[in-house]
Design an enzyme around this catalytic site. Structure first.
Site, PDB file in Angstrom:
ATOM      1  N   LEU A 117       0.861  -1.176   0.000  1.00 14.96           N
ATOM      2  CA  LEU A 117       0.000   0.000   0.000  1.00 14.96           C
ATOM      3  C   LEU A 117       0.898   1.227   0.000  1.00 14.96           C
ATOM      4  O   LEU A 117       1.983   1.218   0.596  1.00 14.96           O
ATOM      5  CB  LEU A 117      -0.902   0.024   1.245  1.00 14.96           C
ATOM      6  CG  LEU A 117      -1.967  -1.064   1.386  1.00 14.96           C
ATOM      7  CD1 LEU A 117      -2.742  -0.870   2.686  1.00 14.96           C
ATOM      8  CD2 LEU A 117      -2.929  -1.052   0.201  1.00 14.96           C
ATOM      9  N   ASP A 118       0.448   2.298  -0.657  1.00 12.21           N
ATOM     10  CA  ASP A 118       1.210   3.541  -0.650  1.00 12.21           C
ATOM     11  C   ASP A 118       1.327   4.092   0.768  1.00 12.21           C
ATOM     12  O   ASP A 118       0.513   3.762   1.644  1.00 12.21           O
ATOM     13  CB  ASP A 118       0.530   4.595  -1.533  1.00 12.21           C
ATOM     14  CG  ASP A 118       0.420   4.156  -2.976  1.00 12.21           C
ATOM     15  OD1 ASP A 118       1.250   3.344  -3.409  1.00 12.21           O
ATOM     16  OD2 ASP A 118      -0.513   4.623  -3.665  1.00 12.21           O
ATOM     17  N   LYS A 119       2.307   4.937   0.975  1.00 12.28           N
ATOM     18  CA  LYS A 119       2.556   5.513   2.296  1.00 12.28           C
ATOM     19  C   LYS A 119       1.299   6.086   2.935  1.00 12.28           C
ATOM     20  O   LYS A 119       1.018   5.846   4.116  1.00 12.28           O
ATOM     21  CB  LYS A 119       3.619   6.610   2.182  1.00 12.28           C
ATOM     22  CG  LYS A 119       3.867   7.382   3.476  1.00 12.28           C
ATOM     23  CD  LYS A 119       4.869   8.507   3.254  1.00 12.28           C
ATOM     24  CE  LYS A 119       5.042   9.334   4.521  1.00 12.28           C
ATOM     25  NZ  LYS A 119       5.999  10.455   4.307  1.00 12.28           N
ATOM     26  N   ARG A 146      -5.476   5.226  -7.935  1.00 11.52           N
ATOM     27  CA  ARG A 146      -5.233   6.666  -8.056  1.00 11.52           C
ATOM     28  C   ARG A 146      -5.058   7.074  -9.521  1.00 11.52           C
ATOM     29  O   ARG A 146      -5.589   8.108  -9.961  1.00 11.52           O
ATOM     30  CB  ARG A 146      -4.001   7.046  -7.236  1.00 11.52           C
ATOM     31  CG  ARG A 146      -4.167   6.784  -5.739  1.00 11.52           C
ATOM     32  CD  ARG A 146      -2.846   6.808  -5.005  1.00 11.52           C
ATOM     33  NE  ARG A 146      -2.208   8.119  -5.095  1.00 11.52           N
ATOM     34  CZ  ARG A 146      -0.936   8.344  -4.750  1.00 11.52           C
ATOM     35  NH1 ARG A 146      -0.173   7.346  -4.310  1.00 11.52           N
ATOM     36  NH2 ARG A 146      -0.431   9.569  -4.854  1.00 11.52           N
TER      37      ARG A 146
END
Length: 328
Positions: A141-143, A247
């Protein structure tokens, strides 16, 4: 950084690029080769090749840029609290908070999910996952994306789960607040994704090349202010798992995730909204409003179907309440 020149021989003709390069570099795993290709570290005539499925032809010359060997052979355990959704001897599922980087690297040497997992499990993690090894991370998962994420404790579990992700057996559902209203309000975005040629840190939709990316979505709520449809709460289901997929696809169809400073376009959309209402809407936003709510998979050992849900984080919930209050 070490650069290696690899010339494709007759015996490798027709192989996928990641397989051909892995065969040519026996000391580098195929997983690592795949990461190098996707990171743009493999090139022909100075042009990066990022499609791992590209078929190689005879006498092609590839330059592979290998990163310098890290001194760290083991991630340093750190006593960082984790919200555990599920855990046994083979896998662990956590609810990742916003702001937590998954891996060490790119100047990040601590405070990561991997550091926390190393402490929590006593270092009992699969030896695969990143160049540092022993982190067991099978997906990311992204930050600033929150929610359900899993890691594997054993190599056997990692191998099985990697195959489940590759064959789309793992079901992952996300919720996001996006600008405007999706058109149609429910559907599928099937558009290849590749690294941007203008900014290598970003991904983008491409007509040719790249990797196939499929995102299914359903609109759950639409929020209006006056006569303006400002935002929507959308549920996404990933069929594939490309970098920044939700996104990128959301931005591509014209409905970027609220708070996304990389792919968003909030400024243009907010010019049609009164300043007071826009300020109230934006006040709590410090990151993209994207949350991995559900993960469902077959246990790598027992085969039992496991589904875990991660509660929405406080900042996302607060923003939703504020938007609902403003909405007509």
């Amino acid at each position: 950084m070490e650069k290696i020149e690899i010339v494709i021989g007759e015996g490798a003709v027709g192989l996928r690029l990641d397989k051909a390069l892995a065969d040519a570099m026996p000391t580098v795993s195929r997983v690592k080769v795949k990461e190098l290709i996707e990171a743009g570290a493999v090139a022909i005539d100075g042009a990066a090749i990022t499609d791992v499925r590209r078929k190689v032809v005879a006498e092609e010359v590839y330059i592979v840029a290998l990163p310098e060997e890290k001194n760290e052979s083991v991630v340093v355990p750190e006593n960082i609290p984790l919200e555990i959704l599920y855990e046994d001897d083979d896998v662990i599922v956590i609810n990742k908070p916003a702001g937590m980087v998954v891996h060490n690297g790119a100047g990040v040497r601590g405070g990561t999910l991997v550091n926390a997992l190393a402490f929590h499990t006593g270092g009992r993690l699969a030896s695969q996952g990143s160049e540092l090894g022993r982190d067991g991370i099978v997906h990311r998962l992204d930050k600033d994306t929150t929610g359900a994420m899993m890691a594997c404790k054993t190599d056997a579990a990692f191998t099985v789960m990697a195959k489940q992700f590759e064959s789309h057996e793992v079901r992952r559902e996300y919720v996001a607040l996006v600008w405007g209203v999706m058109n149609p309000i429910a559907g599928t975005c099937d558009a290849n994704i590749d690294r941007s040629s203008r900014d290598f840190s970003k991904m983008c939709v491409v007509k040719d090349g790249g990797r196939r990316a499929i995102t299914h979505y359903t609109t759950e709520e639409v929020f209006t202010i006056g006569r303006q449809a400002v935002a929507s709460l959308v549920r996404f289901r990933l069929e594939t798992g490309r970098t920044h997929q939700i996104r990128v696809h959301s931005a591509f169809v014209g409905n970027p995730v609220v708070g996304d400073m990389v792919y968003g376009d909030a400024g243009r959309r907010l010019r049609t909204i009164e300043v007071r209402e826009a300020a109230a809407l934006l006040a709590p936003i410090a990151r993209q409003m994207l949350h991995s709510e559900n993960i469902e998979f077959h246990h790598p050992v027992s085969g039992r179907r496991i589904k875990k849900r991660a509660e929405m984080p406080k900042d996302f919930a607060v923003l939703l309440r504020r938007v609902r209050k403003l909405s007509n």
